[in-house]
Design an enzyme around this catalytic site. Structure first.
Site, PDB file in Angstrom:
ATOM      1  CG  ASP A   1      -3.657   4.020  -2.767  1.00  0.00           C
ATOM      2  OD1 ASP A   1      -2.797   3.338  -2.187  1.00  0.00           O
ATOM      3  OD2 ASP A   1      -4.843   4.072  -2.412  1.00  0.00           O
TER       4      ASP A   1
ATOM      5  CG  ASP B   1      -1.849   1.188   1.271  1.00  0.00           C
ATOM      6  OD1 ASP B   1      -2.062   1.811   0.214  1.00  0.00           O
ATOM      7  OD2 ASP B   1      -2.372   1.496   2.356  1.00  0.00           O
TER       8      ASP B   1
END
Length: 490
Positions: free
Chosen positions: A316, A98
């Site tokens: 992201d 992440d």
């Protein structure tokens, strides 16, 4: 290990003089590592030696390599994850990759509501600080607690004096717990050699509570591996210790089961283009200037993409699809539909714009480019902005993978867009680069060693035929033997 300890005197005689002087100061300051009564458990000795070996290996410099599994496809997995080894003895933990958050955290033994099983066919684990010989809870007075406080994620628990945290993610899920410090075990590549089981001390979260999608078992993992820029991120911690450079790269494979490459180091590829990071932002924000379909810029006001007051464009890996604000989404979908209306049948399915076709999307749908500051463009194939919903009897339904965000000027580029490309996050140069690439291939990675020179290694294909060789006994083996000798004479 025990046999090696008992034969340490013999090993001392076998060590060449060159090894005794390798990377050590002229005078060694020896301190007692074993209590006077010699009552120390073998696992504590092993943990101590692993930690010391990890510190010694820092001077070698190199690239840290992590395995990658998972896929972008929301109908299969919808996330990419890696396996970490934490604690002494080390245990395996599967964590989502992440870049949209900073902290590494895993489920703790005392976790409330944490999933017990995973539909990903992986064995979930719980971290137990009491079972690791090298684990230490982070107290409120510990300076490292301030790393999290700076990003408003941490606070102090007055009841037990532990450095606590609470995270809320964009999908509404959340986790809370406290920070611990323990050994992270990893593989390091130095030159063409693999140094397995290297270690470094890192601070990470021990999750005691989870909510939302985090508790669902269909794609449950042990935690989240945040790759942000804040001091609490693992990339920042390892860089400050001299273990790894302040740059990391990934290449997420889209087809054939997914997977890919994740390294702490810079993947070197001739076709890379770079755009500056927007300074003073909590995420990896970049300046998107325009979107083109079939070479034609869409009529979107540039202010739609500006970075201010929570607006902007974010890269992201923790997001599966991609998102556009209303002002950008509508002209984007209209341009795609107009370009293919003569070849496919447009339909709306569950609020998404979809298309029914009987041929390959590559033959029908137009190329798209995202144009960024610095003259860098990201070229998207149809599979980078479409999701296949089903395929029956030669007729396929493909839908726009970009989703609409109403009343927010946010653009999020998730795995749908990021896959099948090399991405380099240069935190020193404050820039992000990319290049289209077949992520099933190996890559060249550059790391700045402690001597200041660049080393180029090959990573990403650790098969029997392509794996780097383990570092020779001239370095690792002799360092281990020297550690054993030192322990014997303390």
């Amino acid at each position: 290990m025990a046999d090696a300890l008992f034969s340490a005197t013999i090993l001392f005689c076998l060590l060449p003089v060159s090894v005794l002087s390798y990377a050590f100061p002229a005078a060694l300051k020896l301190e007692r590592a074993v209590p006077a009564n010699h009552e120390m458990e073998m696992n504590e000795l092993k943990a101590r030696d692993r930690a010391r070996l990890g510190r010694l290996l820092q001077s070698l410099g190199g690239v840290v390599d992590f395995p990658v599994d998972g896929t972008f496809d929301p109908f299969v997995v919808g996330l990419y994850y890696t396996k970490l080894r934490l604690g002494s003895p080390p245990r395996d933990f599967y964590v989502q990759i992440d870049t949209g958050s900073d902290v590494l955290w895993v489920s703790c033994a005392s976790c409330n509501g944490c999933p017990q099983t995973s539909g990903l066919q992986i064995q979930l684990n719980y971290f137990d600080p009491g079972s690791s010989a090298t684990a230490t809870p982070i107290s409120c007075s510990d300076q490292r607690c301030s790393w999290g406080v700076q990003s408003s994620d941490s606070g102090c628990s007055v009841q037990n004096n532990l450095c606590a945290y609470t995270f809320q993610y964009g999908d509404g899920s959340g986790t809370s717990g406290y920070y611990v410090s323990d050994l992270l075990q990893f593989d390091m590549i130095v030159g063409s050699s693999l140094v397995p089981n290297s270690t470094a001390q890192v601070v990470f979260g021990c999750s005691t509570s989870q909510t939302g999608d985090l508790v669902k078992s269909d794609r449950a993992v042990d935690g989240i591996f945040g790759f942000g820029q804040q001091g609490m991120s693992v990339i920042s911690q390892l860089a400050s210790q001299g273990v790894a450079p302040r740059v990391f790269s990934h290449c997420l494979k889209g087809e054939n089961g997914g997977g890919g490459i994740l390294v702490l180091g810079e993947i070197v590829e001739p076709n890379m283009v770079f755009t500056p990071l927007v300074p003073s932002q909590p995420h990896y924000n970049v300046n998107l200037l325009s979107i083109s379909v079939n070479g034609q810029a869409l009529p979107i006001n540039p202010s739609v993409f500006s970075t201010s007051n929570g607006q902007g464009t974010i890269i992201d890996t923790g997001t599966t699809l991609a998102y556009l604000s209303e002002a950008a989404y509508v002209p984007f979908v209209e341009a795609i539909t107009n370009a293919v209306s003569q070849s496919v049948r447009p339909v709306v399915s569950k609020g998404n714009q979809c298309y029914v076709l009987t041929t390959s999307v590559a033959n029908v749908f137009p190329p798209v480019s995202l144009n960024f500051a610095g003259g860098a463009s990201m070229f998207l194939n149809p599979q980078d902005y479409l999701i296949q919903q089903n395929n029956v009897g030669g007729t396929a339904v493909w839908c726009i993978g970009f989703q609409r965000i109403q009343n927010q000027g946010i653009t999020i580029l998730g795995d749908l867009v990021l896959k099948d490309k090399i991405f380099v996050y240069d935190l020193v140069g404050q820039r992000i680069g990319w290049a289209n690439y077949d992520c099933s291939m190996s890559v060249n990675v550059s790391a700045t060693s402690s001597s200041g020179r660049s080393e180029y290694v090959n990573a990403g294909q650790f098969s029997d035929n392509a794996a780097p060789q383990k570092l020779s006994l001239d370095i690792v083996g002799n360092i281990i033997m020297l550690l054993l000798v030192i322990n014997m004479f303390l």
